[in-house]
Design a protein around this motif. Structure first.
Motif, PDB file in Angstrom:
ATOM      1  N   GLY C 208       0.832  -1.212   0.000  1.00 47.37           N
ATOM      2  CA  GLY C 208       0.000   0.000   0.000  1.00 47.37           C
ATOM      3  C   GLY C 208       0.861   1.254   0.000  1.00 47.37           C
ATOM      4  O   GLY C 208       0.619   2.193  -0.776  1.00 47.37           O
ATOM      5  N   VAL C 209       1.892   1.295   0.858  1.00 54.35           N
ATOM      6  CA  VAL C 209       2.745   2.480   0.927  1.00 54.35           C
ATOM      7  C   VAL C 209       3.522   2.649  -0.383  1.00 54.35           C
ATOM      8  O   VAL C 209       3.711   3.762  -0.871  1.00 54.35           O
ATOM      9  CB  VAL C 209       3.722   2.388   2.131  1.00 54.35           C
ATOM     10  N   HIS C 210       3.919   1.504  -0.959  1.00 53.65           N
ATOM     11  CA  HIS C 210       4.623   1.572  -2.243  1.00 53.65           C
ATOM     12  C   HIS C 210       3.735   2.227  -3.298  1.00 53.65           C
ATOM     13  O   HIS C 210       4.163   3.151  -4.003  1.00 53.65           O
ATOM     14  CB  HIS C 210       5.006   0.165  -2.694  1.00 53.65           C
ATOM     15  N   ILE C 211       2.501   1.767  -3.380  1.00 51.25           N
ATOM     16  CA  ILE C 211       1.583   2.344  -4.369  1.00 51.25           C
ATOM     17  C   ILE C 211       1.328   3.808  -4.047  1.00 51.25           C
ATOM     18  O   ILE C 211       1.349   4.678  -4.918  1.00 51.25           O
ATOM     19  CB  ILE C 211       0.265   1.534  -4.405  1.00 51.25           C
ATOM     20  N   LEU C 218      -0.728  12.258  -3.939  1.00 50.03           N
ATOM     21  CA  LEU C 218      -0.077  12.665  -2.694  1.00 50.03           C
ATOM     22  C   LEU C 218       1.365  12.157  -2.642  1.00 50.03           C
ATOM     23  O   LEU C 218       2.282  12.894  -2.279  1.00 50.03           O
ATOM     24  CB  LEU C 218      -0.863  12.124  -1.492  1.00 50.03           C
ATOM     25  N   GLY C 219       1.559  10.901  -3.025  1.00 55.18           N
ATOM     26  CA  GLY C 219       2.895  10.309  -2.961  1.00 55.18           C
ATOM     27  C   GLY C 219       3.887  11.038  -3.848  1.00 55.18           C
ATOM     28  O   GLY C 219       5.025  11.297  -3.450  1.00 55.18           O
ATOM     29  N   ILE C 220       3.431  11.370  -5.064  1.00 57.69           N
ATOM     30  CA  ILE C 220       4.323  12.098  -5.973  1.00 57.69           C
ATOM     31  C   ILE C 220       4.644  13.470  -5.383  1.00 57.69           C
ATOM     32  O   ILE C 220       5.780  13.938  -5.426  1.00 57.69           O
ATOM     33  CB  ILE C 220       3.670  12.215  -7.359  1.00 57.69           C
ATOM     34  N   GLU C 221       3.619  14.081  -4.788  1.00 57.78           N
ATOM     35  CA  GLU C 221       3.864  15.395  -4.172  1.00 57.78           C
ATOM     36  C   GLU C 221       4.820  15.286  -2.993  1.00 57.78           C
ATOM     37  O   GLU C 221       5.624  16.185  -2.744  1.00 57.78           O
ATOM     38  CB  GLU C 221       2.527  16.015  -3.747  1.00 57.78           C
ATOM     39  N   ILE C 222       4.743  14.157  -2.259  1.00 56.31           N
ATOM     40  CA  ILE C 222       5.681  13.960  -1.137  1.00 56.31           C
ATOM     41  C   ILE C 222       7.123  13.920  -1.666  1.00 56.31           C
ATOM     42  O   ILE C 222       8.020  14.559  -1.103  1.00 56.31           O
ATOM     43  CB  ILE C 222       5.342  12.667  -0.366  1.00 56.31           C
ATOM     44  N   HIS C 223       7.331  13.195  -2.748  1.00 55.37           N
ATOM     45  CA  HIS C 223       8.666  13.182  -3.363  1.00 55.37           C
ATOM     46  C   HIS C 223       9.092  14.596  -3.760  1.00 55.37           C
ATOM     47  O   HIS C 223      10.231  14.990  -3.556  1.00 55.37           O
ATOM     48  CB  HIS C 223       8.676  12.310  -4.624  1.00 55.37           C
ATOM     49  N   MET C 224       8.158  15.338  -4.365  1.00 61.30           N
ATOM     50  CA  MET C 224       8.518  16.650  -4.891  1.00 61.30           C
ATOM     51  C   MET C 224       8.858  17.627  -3.760  1.00 61.30           C
ATOM     52  O   MET C 224       9.815  18.387  -3.872  1.00 61.30           O
ATOM     53  CB  MET C 224       7.388  17.204  -5.762  1.00 61.30           C
ATOM     54  N   PHE C 295      13.902  11.211  -2.719  1.00 57.93           N
ATOM     55  CA  PHE C 295      14.093   9.938  -3.408  1.00 57.93           C
ATOM     56  C   PHE C 295      14.008   8.792  -2.412  1.00 57.93           C
ATOM     57  O   PHE C 295      14.424   8.921  -1.277  1.00 57.93           O
ATOM     58  CB  PHE C 295      15.451   9.900  -4.113  1.00 57.93           C
ATOM     59  N   GLY C 296      13.494   7.666  -2.888  1.00 49.03           N
ATOM     60  CA  GLY C 296      13.422   6.496  -2.030  1.00 49.03           C
ATOM     61  C   GLY C 296      12.281   5.611  -2.467  1.00 49.03           C
ATOM     62  O   GLY C 296      11.273   6.092  -2.970  1.00 49.03           O
ATOM     63  N   ARG C 297      12.502   4.320  -2.314  1.00 50.08           N
ATOM     64  CA  ARG C 297      11.535   3.342  -2.791  1.00 50.08           C
ATOM     65  C   ARG C 297      11.241   2.357  -1.678  1.00 50.08           C
ATOM     66  O   ARG C 297      12.155   1.930  -0.975  1.00 50.08           O
ATOM     67  CB  ARG C 297      12.123   2.577  -3.969  1.00 50.08           C
ATOM     68  N   VAL C 298       9.979   1.967  -1.575  1.00 50.83           N
ATOM     69  CA  VAL C 298       9.628   0.955  -0.587  1.00 50.83           C
ATOM     70  C   VAL C 298      10.302  -0.368  -0.936  1.00 50.83           C
ATOM     71  O   VAL C 298      10.731  -1.102  -0.044  1.00 50.83           O
ATOM     72  CB  VAL C 298       8.103   0.806  -0.497  1.00 50.83           C
ATOM     73  N   THR C 299      10.447  -0.652  -2.243  1.00 47.02           N
ATOM     74  CA  THR C 299      11.099  -1.905  -2.622  1.00 47.02           C
ATOM     75  C   THR C 299      12.500  -1.988  -2.020  1.00 47.02           C
ATOM     76  O   THR C 299      12.881  -3.009  -1.448  1.00 47.02           O
ATOM     77  CB  THR C 299      11.218  -2.006  -4.152  1.00 47.02           C
ATOM     78  N   GLY C 300      13.265  -0.916  -2.125  1.00 38.87           N
ATOM     79  CA  GLY C 300      14.607  -0.891  -1.558  1.00 38.87           C
ATOM     80  C   GLY C 300      14.563  -1.102  -0.056  1.00 38.87           C
ATOM     81  O   GLY C 300      15.346  -1.869   0.515  1.00 38.87           O
TER      82      GLY C 300
END
Lengths: 525, 335, 359
Positions: C208-211, C218-224, C295-300
């Motif tokens: 869920g967090v990955h998606i 919201l997630g894209i905005e968090i990255h930005m 930057f950062g990925r849940v997969t990592g």
């Protein structure tokens, strides 16, 4: 002389007259050059950054070094300041001694000081400590000699006839004052050659005039001064010679009096750029945006104008004229204290820039690096940030391919040169970066596009590309405001020009009915 | 980033001093025992370890880094010095010197890793802290040392005087060491080339390297100094509690960091003064003592510290923003 | 230059670029970082399988790992979101403990001891809702101070961490609460189809967090905002709303961690699991989340957690102490950072050899 320079030189001449007595007593002796470069070349791997450059700077001379991004300006400066080592076969002669390369430490010892665009000051320290920082670089556990340092700072300031509170914290000074501190630091370090990188780019007109006064003073002290810049209107009046670099080679060194804007552009790009007045805009008189008596306390007042669909309106004003403040208010970043804004015949209350965007207003900031782009993120991220809600599917999620598709499309339309849409924006050139900014705003399908200094840090060649985009958008019915202080930019690319000065719109010009020269004189007067 | 962090900009120490005076007045009125001589002396002594560590953390913060490995460093050096003293009979001064030198060495490891890996120091020190601490527990098995030599545990009293009420007030070794550390750190930071270079480095690292400050050497000094002080703090801590417990210092990282920040050091570097840090410690000490005397549950104390931190940083942020807004306007009016 | 025949507006709807898209996707999702981490994980598995023939690669060990991972995993996710947004949440453990205490208080003192069947479920849901609301409140307060007052998150959460722990200690007088209904305990000791329930929760939440981070607005905005808050604000993003969401989401992940922790320890207290705080940062950075944000990925992060758990389980089976594991975790982080530094230096040298870097 190019337009505008007359007015500036008048200022400078007055300044020089004021200082004439000192001029007389300290004549500049005609001597051998302080710095002489012979056959300097520099390769980075397979690329040639500099190729067989000969260059000299005389004591007491103001020398302008110009060239587009990637022309080799910064490499040349780095070789002179000892950061880079030139390739074998060249010579650096300083004060009669020849070297095949310098180290940063050695260069400083020889009296070469570089004032970078960011000024490299310590915002948390006082004026005197910044000026005399060199005296704190000795053995770590020695005591700081505050008195000597303060005396040095005071003396340097006195030599320049400048006044600054010695104990003020540098972070709280204005940009111009900070620049003065940086100059003083160079002098305190016994500079003989002062290289200033883009010294006027963030100064108001008055501050530039004051800076020129100080430079004049430095000249009379026998210092050699190099201005590295691509905007030279103001500085040119004081310069002796101009050297133009193009693609790593020296294109020419000319007496400053013999060059004007158009000649310089030609030398920098290697091709003649024909300036043609913008074709008249659409014949609509449908006003999209109207400002009635707009004002913000301490920033601007009584601003009234109308903007029509398909029109390009130029607002020309120098830094500090309130031009950016006006744009920020129209974009909803700040609130108007007085007056109102009408969009499409309806009054608009802007609580934030989101309201502005919803009403079809887009704003391209003058500060591209800090406010325009997320430099570390990709083209796709930047291009899609304004339209995420629209790109989302029914689950509220944005499929990545929709974003890269959008970005790819804009890369094509705006001719952005990039390997792919996942490339970080910081790897692009200034012109391409600016196109990414345009892309992200054009994606919102704006009715009103406000461009604040749209070609700052953009090469001349790329400038034409940006202007092409502006003209095309206007043809498609977008109402555009171009805010700038570059006369040709506004003169050749707008339908109508408003002159802004000290927070007010003072006069309206029509490019066809006035000349470039008259406009320049009005602006720089 | 630096620009974005600007709201963390420094507050003046004077406002902290005003708060302290107000708090002192309130407590003085409400409790007759507050700020009696003996009470004050106890108070100062109980905060000696925190102050010594805060002084070192302050230096790191000024340089623009964050180090949270000091608790692990203090525990390790303390234990090794105690082993040397108990098992091999190493006398006082060599043992203390050993602790401090080891601490400085471990600090230098942090500096080298930060410099060569080019990673923010908080991340590096999280890693080294785990390593130091875990290895200590692994090799000691978490065992404690009670049989410290007398020279370590005997109370050293430099001055002792009787107060009007018949209590004794003492100037003890931890207090003297604490004052020495505060004075030395203050002199280092405000009067020496190294100290000013540390401020310069924290203020603008790019410019620091351009003017010719040797960054690695300076970082070795900064982190080494904190390590040195951690060694000293470990010694003082064992001196006060008469034993060495490997887990005793564990978990103090964030509270010491909080003290330094309460005292005006900034996370972006280049700001703060030793005096401010001392005032920060003083405020906490006085609050704790006053609440104690008023009969407030000691369990409530962390709530007060938390509130103090939140209020202080919020007030700072708001006043800074006002200041900047005002300055922005005045700049325009000049033109 | 733009093509003169093609209008600039309105936005496009056609044209596909499969190759471009593929390159972009590969770069984004499986950078060299993830590849390296996967190799490291594979290497560890191989080494432990050889050192522990028959003992490591078997159902029991794998299940034990899955039982142990979820609480650190959920807490690391709670740390990861603020990190990506350019912040930090030092109060995650304090938040989780306080939520656990509140839920434990309801279950141990408010629920009638003779409650059975449906009543137990009712009380459990009351407790969970209370914990949920508490975490939302904590997230809102933290987010408000960060976004509206404008204080750096490290400072804010340093304060909230002290305050929340203080309140927990004050209310409990340092006591722990224990004895929860079986229905709750089951989360952490029962399996469905061989997968522990708690691990299932973690897996679903991680997905869920990955998606959320990669696909949602919201997630894209968090990255930005993580890479440049001001320019994101100028792009018309309500950055205050995004920042408040960051801390609400982070606190809600603490709530989930609290449930799993209660189930696993069968107790709740103000001081439980404090040592996890720095380990969550360690795991996040190891997983390739940029400490500067953006930057950062849940997969990592998940692979990093698996690495940490593998080291821990392998060492445990080899008979080494848990403390040596912690030291090795620290070494791993430093080694991975050194490897990254080395490869990026190599890359830079390669690049400068092929073209001059732009100014």
């Amino acid at each position: 002389m190019p337009p505008g320079w007359n007015a500036v030189s008048a200022f400078v001449v007055q300044l020089c007259l004021a200082n004439q007595t000192k001029l007389m007593t300290e004549p500049v002796p005609p001597t051998a050059p302080f710095l002489k470069l012979e056959n300097i070349g520099k390769r980075f791997g397979g690329t040639v950054a500099l190729d067989g450059v000969d260059w000299s700077v005389n004591p007491g001379e103001v020398h302008c070094l110009v060239g587009e991004n990637g022309s080799g300006k910064s490499t040349l400066i780095k070789i002179v300041s000892g950061v880079h080592r030139p390739d074998a076969g060249g010579r650096i002669v300083i004060g009669g001694t020849a070297f095949d390369h310098l180290s940063p430490h050695h260069a400083k010892k020889l009296g070469i000081q570089v004032i970078y665009q960011d000024l490299s000051l310590f915002p948390n320290l006082s004026v005197w400590e910044n000026i005399a920082i060199d005296q704190e670089l000795g053995a770590p556990f020695l005591a700081v000699r505050r008195k000597t340092m303060r005396a040095t700072a005071k003396e340097v300031l006195a030599n320049l006839d400048a006044r600054l509170p010695l104990d003020a914290i540098v972070g709280q000074l204005s940009v111009a004052e900070r620049q003065l501190v940086a100059i003083c630091r160079g002098l305190a370090a016994k500079a003989k050659l002062l290289i200033m990188d883009e010294p006027t780019s963030s100064l108001t007109h008055h501050e530039v005039v004051r800076l020129l006064g100080i430079v004049h003073r430095l000249k009379s002290m026998g210092l050699a001064i190099v201005f590295v810049s691509h905007r030279l209107e103001e500085v040119m009046a004081l310069a002796e010679r101009v050297t133009v670099l193009r693609d790593g080679r020296k294109a020419a060194t000319l007496p400053a009096k013999q060059v004007d804007y158009h000649r310089l552009a030609e030398l920098m790009t290697g091709s003649r750029i024909d300036h043609v007045l913008k074709a008249p805009g659409l014949e609509t008189r449908e006003s999209v945006l109207e400002v009635r008596g707009g004002g913000r306390n301490g920033e601007f007042a009584d601003v009234s104008f109308a903007l029509h669909a398909g029109e390009v309106l130029g607002i020309i004003g120098l830094m500090g004229s309130g031009r950016t403040e006006l744009a920020l208010a129209l974009f909803g970043m700040t609130k108007l204290d007085h007056g109102e804004v009408w969009v499409d015949g309806k009054p608009l209350k802007l609580h934030s820039n989101q309201d502005a965007i919803r009403s079809g207003i887009a704003y391209v900031s003058e500060d591209r690096l800090l406010l325009g782009l997320n430099l570390r993120q990709s083209i796709a991220d930047n291009a899609s940030i304004t339209t995420l809600d629209r790109l989302a599917n029914s689950f509220g999620l944005v499929p990545p391919q929709r974003r890269s598709k959008l970005a790819f499309e804009w890369v094509k339309r705006l001719g952005i040169k990039a390997s792919n849409t996942a490339a970080a924006v910081q790897t692009l050139s200034g012109g391409n970066q600016q196109r990414v900014v345009l892309a992200k705003w054009l994606a919102t399908n704006p009715k009103i596009l406000i461009l604040d200094t749209p070609t700052a840090g953009v090469d001349i060649r790329n400038k034409q590309g940006i202007y092409g985009i502006i003209h095309k958008l206007a043809k498609e019915g977008v109402a555009i405001v171009v805010i700038s202080d570059e006369i040709p930019e506004v003169y050749f690319n707008t339908d109508r020009i408003l002159h802004m000065r000290e927070g007010r719109l003072v006069k309206e010009y029509l490019p066809g009915a006035t000349s470039e020269k008259l406009l320049a004189e009005a602006v720089f007067a | 980033m630096r620009k974005l962090l600007a709201p963390v900009f420094n507050r003046s120490e004077s406002s902290l001093a005003v708060v302290i005076i107000v708090v002192v007045l309130i407590f003085s009125v409400s409790s007759p025992y507050f700020l009696t001589l003996s009470n004050t002396a106890d108070l100062i002594e109980s905060y000696s370890v925190t102050t010594i560590l805060a002084a070192g953390v302050f230096v790191v913060l000024v340089s623009g880094g964050i180090d949270i490995s000091f608790a692990a460093v203090a525990s390790v050096t303390q234990f090794i010095a105690a082993m040397a003293a108990t098992k091999y009979g190493v006398p006082a001064f060599p043992a203390i010197a050993l602790a401090c030198a080891l601490g400085a060495l471990m600090g230098c490891v942090n500096a080298l890793l930060t410099y060569y890996l080019n990673v923010v120091s908080i991340i590096v020190t999280i890693a080294t802290s785990s390593i130091f601490y875990a290895l200590l527990i692994y090799f000691t098995g978490g065992s404690e040392i009670y049989n410290l030599p007398d020279w370590w545990t005997d109370r050293v009293v430099f001055l002792r005087f009787e107060t009007a009420s018949g209590d004794f007030a003492r100037i003890t070794l931890p207090m003297v060491i604490m004052v020495l550390v505060v004075v030395v750190t203050h002199l280092l930071m405000s009067r020496t080339h190294a100290g000013r270079q540390i401020y310069a480095l924290g203020g603008n690292p790019e410019a620091a390297s351009r003017v010719g400050i040797r960054i690695l050497r300076l970082q070795l000094l900064v982190y080494g100094y904190l390590g040195f002080l951690a060694g000293l703090a470990g010694f003082v801590q064992a001196h006060r509690v008469h034993q060495v417990v490997p887990t005793a210092m564990f978990g103090t990282e964030l509270s010491v960091l909080a003290v330094a920040i309460l005292g005006g050091a900034s996370l972006v570097g280049g700001l703060g003064s030793m005096g401010g840090v001392v005032l920060g410690v003083l405020l906490l000490a006085i609050l704790q003592n006053g609440l104690n005397l008023l009969g407030v549950s000691p369990y409530f104390f962390d709530v007060v510290i938390g509130l103090a931190i939140l209020i202080s940083i919020s007030v700072t942020a708001v006043t800074q923003r006002r200041l900047r807004a005002k300055r922005g306007n005045s700049e325009l009016r000049h033109e | 230059m733009s093509n003169p025949d093609q209008p600039l507006l309105p936005p496009p709807a056609g044209a596909n670029a499969p190759l471009d898209r593929m390159v972009a996707e590969i770069r984004r999702s499986a950078g060299t970082n993830l590849l390296g981490l996967l190799l490291l994980l594979l290497g560890l598995f191989t080494v432990f399988s050889i050192l522990l023939p028959g003992a490591f690669l078997q159902r029991g060990t794998m299940q034990a790992m899955m039982f142990q991972l979820p609480e650190l995993g959920l807490l690391s996710l709670a740390m990861a979101i603020p990190l990506v947004s350019g912040g930090l949440n030092l109060a995650i453990i304090a938040t989780a403990n306080q939520a656990a205490l509140l839920m434990a208080w309801i279950l141990t003192t408010q629920m009638p001891p003779d409650a059975a069947g449906g009543d137990v479920w009712l009380w459990i849901s009351i407790a969970l809702s209370a914990g949920f609301l508490l975490c939302v409140l904590i997230g809102l307060v933290t987010g408000f101070i960060v976004a509206v007052i404008g204080v750096h998150p490290i400072l804010v959460t340093l304060g909230t961490q002290t305050l929340i722990t203080g309140i927990s200690i004050w209310l409990t007088r340092g006591q722990t609460l224990s004895g929860f209904p079986d229905a709750l305990i089951r989360i952490s000791n029962e399996t469905i189809a061989g997968i522990p329930i708690s691990f299932g929760i973690f897996a679903i939440v991680a997905l869920g967090v990955h998606i959320l981070l990669t696909r949602s607005v919201l997630g894209i905005e968090i990255h930005m905002i993580g890479s440049n808050l001001e320019s994101t604000r100028f792009s018309g993003v309500d950055t205050r709303r995004v920042q408040i969401w960051v801390y609400v989401l982070s606190s809600l992940l603490c709530w989930l961690a609290a449930i799993v922790m209660m189930a696993r320890f069968n107790s709740a207290g103000a001081d439980i699991a404090q040592s996890y705080l720095l380990i969550t940062i360690l795991a996040a950075i190891l997983g390739g989340i940029d400490p500067y944000g953006g930057f950062g990925r849940v997969t990592g992060l998940v692979v990093a957690l698996l690495i940490l758990q593998t080291i821990s389980s392998g060492f445990n089976l080899l008979g080494f102490s848990q403390h040596l594991t912690l030291a090795l975790w620290g070494f791993t982080l430093i080694a991975v950072m050194a490897a990254k530094r080395f490869t990026s230096a190599m890359l830079a040298r390669y690049r400068s050899a092929s073209f001059q870097r732009p100014k």
